[in-house]
Motif scaffolding. Structure first.
Motif, PDB file in Angstrom:
ATOM      1  N   ASP A  57       7.798   5.604  -0.149  1.00 43.08           N
ATOM      2  CA  ASP A  57       7.225   6.509  -1.142  1.00 43.08           C
ATOM      3  C   ASP A  57       7.674   6.064  -2.527  1.00 43.08           C
ATOM      4  O   ASP A  57       8.462   5.131  -2.661  1.00 43.08           O
ATOM      5  CB  ASP A  57       7.679   7.940  -0.870  1.00 43.08           C
ATOM      6  CG  ASP A  57       6.751   8.990  -1.458  1.00 43.08           C
ATOM      7  OD1 ASP A  57       5.759   8.634  -2.120  1.00 43.08           O
ATOM      8  OD2 ASP A  57       7.039  10.183  -1.259  1.00 43.08           O
TER       9      ASP A  57
ATOM     10  N   PRO B 182      -3.119   6.822  -0.433  1.00 45.41           N
ATOM     11  CA  PRO B 182      -3.288   7.995   0.429  1.00 45.41           C
ATOM     12  C   PRO B 182      -2.993   7.680   1.898  1.00 45.41           C
ATOM     13  O   PRO B 182      -3.436   6.662   2.423  1.00 45.41           O
ATOM     14  CB  PRO B 182      -4.764   8.362   0.235  1.00 45.41           C
ATOM     15  CG  PRO B 182      -5.112   7.809  -1.106  1.00 45.41           C
ATOM     16  CD  PRO B 182      -4.304   6.544  -1.233  1.00 45.41           C
ATOM     17  N   GLY B 183      -2.216   8.539   2.523  1.00 46.01           N
ATOM     18  CA  GLY B 183      -1.869   8.376   3.931  1.00 46.01           C
ATOM     19  C   GLY B 183      -0.747   7.390   4.176  1.00 46.01           C
ATOM     20  O   GLY B 183      -0.291   7.234   5.308  1.00 46.01           O
ATOM     21  N   GLN B 184      -0.273   6.716   3.135  1.00 46.01           N
ATOM     22  CA  GLN B 184       0.784   5.711   3.292  1.00 46.01           C
ATOM     23  C   GLN B 184       2.136   6.182   2.772  1.00 46.01           C
ATOM     24  O   GLN B 184       3.127   5.488   2.931  1.00 46.01           O
ATOM     25  CB  GLN B 184       0.389   4.425   2.559  1.00 46.01           C
ATOM     26  CG  GLN B 184      -0.919   3.831   3.013  1.00 46.01           C
ATOM     27  CD  GLN B 184      -0.904   3.469   4.485  1.00 46.01           C
ATOM     28  OE1 GLN B 184       0.042   2.868   4.986  1.00 46.01           O
ATOM     29  NE2 GLN B 184      -1.936   3.862   5.198  1.00 46.01           N
ATOM     30  N   ARG B 185       2.156   7.339   2.140  1.00 44.35           N
ATOM     31  CA  ARG B 185       3.394   7.862   1.566  1.00 44.35           C
ATOM     32  C   ARG B 185       4.101   8.710   2.608  1.00 44.35           C
ATOM     33  O   ARG B 185       3.689   9.825   2.906  1.00 44.35           O
ATOM     34  CB  ARG B 185       3.086   8.671   0.314  1.00 44.35           C
ATOM     35  CG  ARG B 185       2.437   7.827  -0.766  1.00 44.35           C
ATOM     36  CD  ARG B 185       2.082   8.635  -1.964  1.00 44.35           C
ATOM     37  NE  ARG B 185       3.312   9.014  -2.689  1.00 44.35           N
ATOM     38  CZ  ARG B 185       3.313   9.765  -3.766  1.00 44.35           C
ATOM     39  NH1 ARG B 185       2.184  10.250  -4.245  1.00 44.35           N
ATOM     40  NH2 ARG B 185       4.451  10.047  -4.372  1.00 44.35           N
ATOM     41  N   VAL B 186       5.181   8.160   3.161  1.00 44.17           N
ATOM     42  CA  VAL B 186       5.951   8.832   4.202  1.00 44.17           C
ATOM     43  C   VAL B 186       7.433   8.668   3.890  1.00 44.17           C
ATOM     44  O   VAL B 186       7.817   7.935   2.984  1.00 44.17           O
ATOM     45  CB  VAL B 186       5.623   8.247   5.600  1.00 44.17           C
ATOM     46  CG1 VAL B 186       4.165   8.497   5.969  1.00 44.17           C
ATOM     47  CG2 VAL B 186       5.921   6.758   5.660  1.00 44.17           C
TER      48      VAL B 186
ATOM     49  N   GLN C  12      -1.341   6.140  -5.039  1.00 41.38           N
ATOM     50  CA  GLN C  12      -2.263   7.242  -4.809  1.00 41.38           C
ATOM     51  C   GLN C  12      -2.785   7.780  -6.133  1.00 41.38           C
ATOM     52  O   GLN C  12      -2.021   8.144  -7.019  1.00 41.38           O
ATOM     53  CB  GLN C  12      -1.561   8.348  -4.030  1.00 41.38           C
ATOM     54  CG  GLN C  12      -2.499   9.434  -3.601  1.00 41.38           C
ATOM     55  CD  GLN C  12      -1.905  10.316  -2.518  1.00 41.38           C
ATOM     56  OE1 GLN C  12      -0.959   9.933  -1.852  1.00 41.38           O
ATOM     57  NE2 GLN C  12      -2.482  11.479  -2.344  1.00 41.38           N
TER      58      GLN C  12
ATOM     59  N   HIS D  79      -6.409  12.702  -3.801  1.00 42.93           N
ATOM     60  CA  HIS D  79      -6.257  12.967  -2.367  1.00 42.93           C
ATOM     61  C   HIS D  79      -6.669  11.796  -1.471  1.00 42.93           C
ATOM     62  O   HIS D  79      -6.016  11.515  -0.470  1.00 42.93           O
ATOM     63  CB  HIS D  79      -7.048  14.218  -1.991  1.00 42.93           C
ATOM     64  CG  HIS D  79      -6.960  14.572  -0.543  1.00 42.93           C
ATOM     65  ND1 HIS D  79      -5.781  15.008   0.025  1.00 42.93           N
ATOM     66  CD2 HIS D  79      -7.867  14.520   0.450  1.00 42.93           C
ATOM     67  CE1 HIS D  79      -5.994  15.217   1.309  1.00 42.93           C
ATOM     68  NE2 HIS D  79      -7.244  14.938   1.583  1.00 42.93           N
ATOM     69  N   ASP D  80      -7.759  11.105  -1.814  1.00 42.87           N
ATOM     70  CA  ASP D  80      -8.247  10.064  -0.905  1.00 42.87           C
ATOM     71  C   ASP D  80      -8.569   8.734  -1.596  1.00 42.87           C
ATOM     72  O   ASP D  80      -9.263   7.904  -1.046  1.00 42.87           O
ATOM     73  CB  ASP D  80      -9.473  10.564  -0.143  1.00 42.87           C
ATOM     74  CG  ASP D  80     -10.624  10.941  -1.063  1.00 42.87           C
ATOM     75  OD1 ASP D  80     -10.426  10.971  -2.290  1.00 42.87           O
ATOM     76  OD2 ASP D  80     -11.720  11.213  -0.552  1.00 42.87           O
TER      77      ASP D  80
ATOM     78  N   ASP E  89      -7.032   5.351  -4.259  1.00 43.69           N
ATOM     79  CA  ASP E  89      -5.865   4.691  -4.817  1.00 43.69           C
ATOM     80  C   ASP E  89      -6.268   3.902  -6.051  1.00 43.69           C
ATOM     81  O   ASP E  89      -7.446   3.742  -6.350  1.00 43.69           O
ATOM     82  CB  ASP E  89      -5.192   3.781  -3.788  1.00 43.69           C
ATOM     83  CG  ASP E  89      -6.114   2.693  -3.264  1.00 43.69           C
ATOM     84  OD1 ASP E  89      -6.775   2.004  -4.071  1.00 43.69           O
ATOM     85  OD2 ASP E  89      -6.180   2.509  -2.038  1.00 43.69           O
TER      86      ASP E  89
ATOM     87  N   ASN F 142       0.825  -1.209   0.000  1.00 45.97           N
ATOM     88  CA  ASN F 142       0.000   0.000   0.000  1.00 45.97           C
ATOM     89  C   ASN F 142       0.858   1.258   0.000  1.00 45.97           C
ATOM     90  O   ASN F 142       1.511   1.584   0.990  1.00 45.97           O
ATOM     91  CB  ASN F 142      -0.937  -0.002   1.203  1.00 45.97           C
ATOM     92  CG  ASN F 142      -1.988   1.082   1.128  1.00 45.97           C
ATOM     93  OD1 ASN F 142      -1.932   1.963   0.275  1.00 45.97           O
ATOM     94  ND2 ASN F 142      -2.945   1.028   2.024  1.00 45.97           N
ATOM     95  N   TYR F 143       0.844   1.962  -1.133  1.00 43.83           N
ATOM     96  CA  TYR F 143       1.490   3.264  -1.269  1.00 43.83           C
ATOM     97  C   TYR F 143       0.429   4.322  -1.565  1.00 43.83           C
ATOM     98  O   TYR F 143       0.699   5.343  -2.176  1.00 43.83           O
ATOM     99  CB  TYR F 143       2.532   3.235  -2.393  1.00 43.83           C
ATOM    100  CG  TYR F 143       3.814   2.527  -2.002  1.00 43.83           C
ATOM    101  CD1 TYR F 143       4.916   3.238  -1.582  1.00 43.83           C
ATOM    102  CD2 TYR F 143       3.912   1.142  -2.043  1.00 43.83           C
ATOM    103  CE1 TYR F 143       6.096   2.606  -1.219  1.00 43.83           C
ATOM    104  CE2 TYR F 143       5.080   0.490  -1.686  1.00 43.83           C
ATOM    105  CZ  TYR F 143       6.167   1.229  -1.272  1.00 43.83           C
ATOM    106  OH  TYR F 143       7.324   0.582  -0.906  1.00 43.83           O
TER     107      TYR F 143
END
Length: 93
Positions: free
Chosen positions: A17, A9-13, A52, A55-56, A58, A6-7
Motif C-alpha cells: 500500500d 484498485p484491488g491491489q492495495r492490501v 489508485q 474506485h476502479d 488508476d 501496480n498499486y
C-alpha cells in the motif's frame, strides 16, 4: 528496462500500500511513502507506479527517486512524477 508496480484498485492490501504525503504542481508531482511490493523486484528510480485514481481506475507516475527504510525493509519513500500512458492509435490504411 523499467518495471511497472501496480498499486491500483484491488491491489492495495496489508503490506502492499502507499500514502501520499505531499502534492506539488497540481498533482503532477507526489511525495509518497509505501510498503511492498509483496512479490517481485523492489521499486527503483525510473520504474512506474500505478496508483489508485478512484474506485476502479488508476493513473501512472514515474519514480524520480526512492529510499528504503532498514526496518521495516519493505517500507519506502519516493518522489513521483505524473507519467500518463500514451493513447494507442491505429495507423491509417
Amino acid at each position: 528496462m523499467n518495471t511497472t508496480h501496480n498499486y491500483g484498485p484491488g491491489q492495495r492490501v496489508w503490506g502492499h500500500d502507499y500514502a501520499v504525503t505531499r502534492t506539488a504542481d497540481g498533482g503532477r508531482q507526489l511525495k509518497v511513502s509505501g510498503w511492498g511490493p509483496l512479490i517481485g523486484p523492489r521499486i527503483r528510480e525510473g520504474d512506474y507506479l500505478l496508483l489508485q485514481k478512484d474506485h476502479d481506475r488508476d493513473t501512472r507516475y514515474q519514480v524520480a527517486d526512492v529510499r528504503y527504510e532498514s526496518d521495516p525493509s519493505d517500507m519506502w519513500h519516493a518522489t513521483l512524477n505524473f507519467a500518463p500512458r500514451q493513447a494507442v492509435t491505429k495507423e491509417p490504411r
